[in-house]
Scaffold this motif. Structure first.
Motif, PDB file in Angstrom:
ATOM      1  N   GLN A 215       0.828  -1.209   0.000  1.00 11.53           N
ATOM      2  CA  GLN A 215       0.000   0.000   0.000  1.00 11.53           C
ATOM      3  C   GLN A 215       0.865   1.264   0.000  1.00 11.53           C
ATOM      4  OE1 GLN A 215      -3.486  -0.195  -0.220  1.00 11.53           O
ATOM      5  NE2 GLN A 215      -3.311   1.990  -0.666  1.00 11.53           N
ATOM      6  N   ILE A 218       1.838   1.827  -3.538  1.00 15.13           N
ATOM      7  CA  ILE A 218       0.677   2.330  -4.295  1.00 15.13           C
ATOM      8  C   ILE A 218       0.497   3.823  -3.999  1.00 15.13           C
ATOM      9  CG2 ILE A 218      -1.851   2.224  -4.502  1.00 15.13           C
ATOM     10  CD1 ILE A 218      -1.635  -0.841  -3.990  1.00 15.13           C
ATOM     11  N   ASP A 219       0.516   4.174  -2.719  1.00 16.19           N
ATOM     12  CA  ASP A 219       0.333   5.591  -2.343  1.00 16.19           C
ATOM     13  C   ASP A 219       1.421   6.456  -2.966  1.00 16.19           C
ATOM     14  OD1 ASP A 219      -1.849   4.764  -0.891  1.00 16.19           O
ATOM     15  OD2 ASP A 219      -0.827   4.803   1.065  1.00 16.19           O
ATOM     16  N   TYR A 222       0.864   7.297  -6.540  1.00 13.30           N
ATOM     17  CA  TYR A 222      -0.150   8.349  -6.741  1.00 13.30           C
ATOM     18  C   TYR A 222       0.387   9.733  -6.377  1.00 13.30           C
ATOM     19  CZ  TYR A 222      -3.639   5.134  -8.265  1.00 13.30           C
ATOM     20  OH  TYR A 222      -4.315   4.207  -9.022  1.00 13.30           O
ATOM     21  N   PRO A 237      -3.509   6.550 -15.395  1.00 13.01           N
ATOM     22  CA  PRO A 237      -3.492   6.011 -14.026  1.00 13.01           C
ATOM     23  C   PRO A 237      -4.601   4.982 -13.781  1.00 13.01           C
ATOM     24  CG  PRO A 237      -4.388   8.246 -14.035  1.00 13.01           C
ATOM     25  CD  PRO A 237      -3.944   7.959 -15.454  1.00 13.01           C
ATOM     26  N   LYS A 240      -7.610   4.617  -8.111  1.00 15.12           N
ATOM     27  CA  LYS A 240      -6.992   4.334  -6.810  1.00 15.12           C
ATOM     28  C   LYS A 240      -7.892   3.468  -5.928  1.00 15.12           C
ATOM     29  CE  LYS A 240      -3.935   5.973  -3.300  1.00 15.12           C
ATOM     30  NZ  LYS A 240      -4.536   5.457  -2.078  1.00 15.12           N
ATOM     31  N   GLU A 241      -9.196   3.745  -5.982  1.00 14.04           N
ATOM     32  CA  GLU A 241     -10.120   2.955  -5.142  1.00 14.04           C
ATOM     33  C   GLU A 241     -10.019   1.465  -5.487  1.00 14.04           C
ATOM     34  OE1 GLU A 241     -10.804   5.520  -7.076  1.00 14.04           O
ATOM     35  OE2 GLU A 241     -12.381   6.810  -6.258  1.00 14.04           O
ATOM     36  N   ASP A 244      -6.778   0.142  -3.938  1.00 19.09           N
ATOM     37  CA  ASP A 244      -6.883   0.085  -2.474  1.00 19.09           C
ATOM     38  C   ASP A 244      -7.652  -1.170  -2.038  1.00 19.09           C
ATOM     39  OD1 ASP A 244      -5.490   2.438  -2.378  1.00 19.09           O
ATOM     40  OD2 ASP A 244      -7.216   3.710  -1.919  1.00 19.09           O
TER      41      ASP A 244
END
Ligand code: NAD
Ligand code: G6P
Ligand code: MN
Length: 435
Positions: A215, A218-219, A222, A237, A240-241, A244
């Motif tokens: 995670q 991933i963060d 972004y 991209p 994001k949801e 997650d």
């Protein structure tokens, strides 16, 4: 001393491969390298072959690079055979891209109708290479880079009945090169676990204390940090949801599926722009520039411009795999190999692209475990689509080709699917004796 044979030796990636071997010479003492090509690639092979020899001559090692159009001569007593050929060269790729785009479908080297046809052209050739290997170098390892790498590798195992094969891709290498610094770590502090199919895998990452850091990566991505997306893929991209919830990092190619609408629009825009054209048309330009550089008798190292190609750093996968087999190093490398239960959602005997330990007996896939429903659904669809492609490639069964087209998520089912199939069959007739 080791004998390496590289089929498709005229590829502009050959210097990349030489660089990888030179770097690892202590672990992998090579005596001779044989580059093999065909008449259509003879000139390219001569240019890049001379460049390859200069690279060795500039190194401390005494290695001879042989060039030949006689595959059987080269294969005799080989220890490792690497494959990086492109049946029909870039002109065939451009047809794979332009024909689907002209019907409003994705035209891409390894995905959709284009990827299916690349498999149709390639699988008969790889199977004939395997037949030669059975006779001329029955103990050799086949290290396949030829796309679509996953399907080509699976066809070698399933239809060629050749077990000593490993399929490669540079995408996991790129991710492992770039992601650690997005969270202020180095690769040796992290443990990577990949699972899925070639150009369709996901991964998770753990730190040196065993804590999952997926995670965090991933963060960081972004926040604009570079996750190592290959140069050939547009940077649309992911939602994001979705990530997650998924709790895994998809590979760059998942964009073609998760953001299909945007990726198709991007591809169509370039296709319709006479200044740009398809990726294959753009790559033709880069390739011409690279070969101009390779002609320079003073150039004896890999030029920067090779990084414009999507396959940059492929030698890190190929040479590392060969060195690990040779020295029984049991290092972690992401490869296409037999599943053997690593991904329990897929049959044990199919090919998967997974984290594996590579040693003298080949690849040992590392258990990944069951996937969540969404990923499991995609994977089973894509794997069965691959099975249909391989069966059609081997038998030339038109109905099976249609099954593959209709199952492929990049090809809307209906009349146009059949039209694209028919048009591609005609366009590539010369390279499709099985149909
Ligand atoms: P390329 O167009 O330069 O082709 C390489 C060579 O293959 C050419 O010189 C050609 O003449 C030769 N060739 C064609 N048919 C042959 C045959 N039957 N026997 C021997 N040689 C033959 O290709 P490229 O852009 O350098 O790519 C090479 C291959 O590597 C392609 O299949 C490509 O898709 C693949 N690739 C894979 C990855 C990966 O991640 N696995 C990355 C990049 C490229
Ligand atoms: C990488 C992939 C390859 C792919 C290639 C395309 O993304 O791992 O499998 O086909 O690059 O690169 P190119 O420069 O030829 O478009
Ligand atoms: Mn690849």
């Amino acid at each position: 001393p080791v004998k390496i044979v590289t089929i498709g030796g005229g590829s502009s990636y050959t210097p990349e491969l030489m660089e990888g071997f030179i770097k690892r010479y202590d672990e992998l003492p090579i005596r001779e390298i044989w580059l093999v090509d065909i008449e259509d690639g003879k000139e390219k092979m001569e240019i890049v072959g001379a460049m390859a020899q200069r690279m060795w001559d500039a190194s401390p090692y005494d290695v001879k690079v042989h060039l030949t159009l006689d595959r059987r001569e080269a294969l005799k007593d080989a220890d490792f055979v690497t494959t990086q050929f492109r049946v029909g060269l870039l002109n065939a790729r451009i047809k794979d891209e332009r024909i689907p785009f002209s019907y409003g479908m994705l035209g891409q080297e390894t995905n959709g109708a284009g990827g299916i046809f690349k498999a149709f052209r390639t699988i008969p050739v790889i199977l004939s290479i395997v037949e030669d290997m059975k006779e001329l170098c029955p103990n050799a390892w086949l290290i396949n880079f030829t796309n679509p790498s996953g399907m080509v590798t699976e066809a070698v195992m399933k239809y060629g009945k050749w077990e000593k094969v490993i399929g490669l891709c540079n995408v996991p290498v790129g991710a492992m090169m770039k992601e650690p610094e997005t969270i202020g770590k180095t690769l040796d502090q992290l443990t990577y676990k990949f699972a899925g199919l070639n150009h369709f895998h996901w991964h998770k990452v753990y730190d040196e204390h065993g804590n999952e850091v997926t995670q965090d990566i991933i963060d960081a991505m972004y926040e604009g940090k570079d996750g190592g997306l290959p140069a050939n893929i547009a940077d649309v991209p992911f939602f994001k949801e979705q990530l997650d919830t998924m709790k895994m990092i998809p590979c760059g190619y998942h964009r073609y599926y998760y953001r299909q609408q945007e990726m198709l629009a991007h591809g169509l825009e370039e296709f319709n722009d006479p200044e740009k054209g398809t990726r294959g048309q753009q790559v033709k330009q880069t390739e011409a520039e690279l070969f101009e550089l390779y002609k320079d008798p003073n150039l004896d190292h890999k030029p920067e411009q090779l990084a414009k190609r999507g396959g940059a750093h492929y030698s890190d996968a190929a040479c590392e795999t060969i060195a690990s087999i040779y020295s029984n190093a049991n290092r972690h490398i992401v490869v296409t190999t037999k599943n053997n239960g690593a991904v329990p959602d897929l049959p044990a005997d199919c090919a998967v692209e997974v984290s594996a330990y590579i040693g003298a007996t080949g690849a040992k896939a590392i258990a990944f475990g069951e996937l969540q429903p969404a990923e499991k659904g995609w994977l089973q669809c894509m794997k069965n689509m691959e099975h249909c492609v391989e069966a059609a490639a081997v038998t030339g069964d038109y109905g099976m080709a249609l099954q593959a087209f209709i199952l492929n998520p990049q090809i809307p089912a209906g009349t146009n699917a059949k039209r694209v199939l028919d048009e591609l069959l005609i366009a590539h007739k010369k390279y499709l004796p099985q149909f």
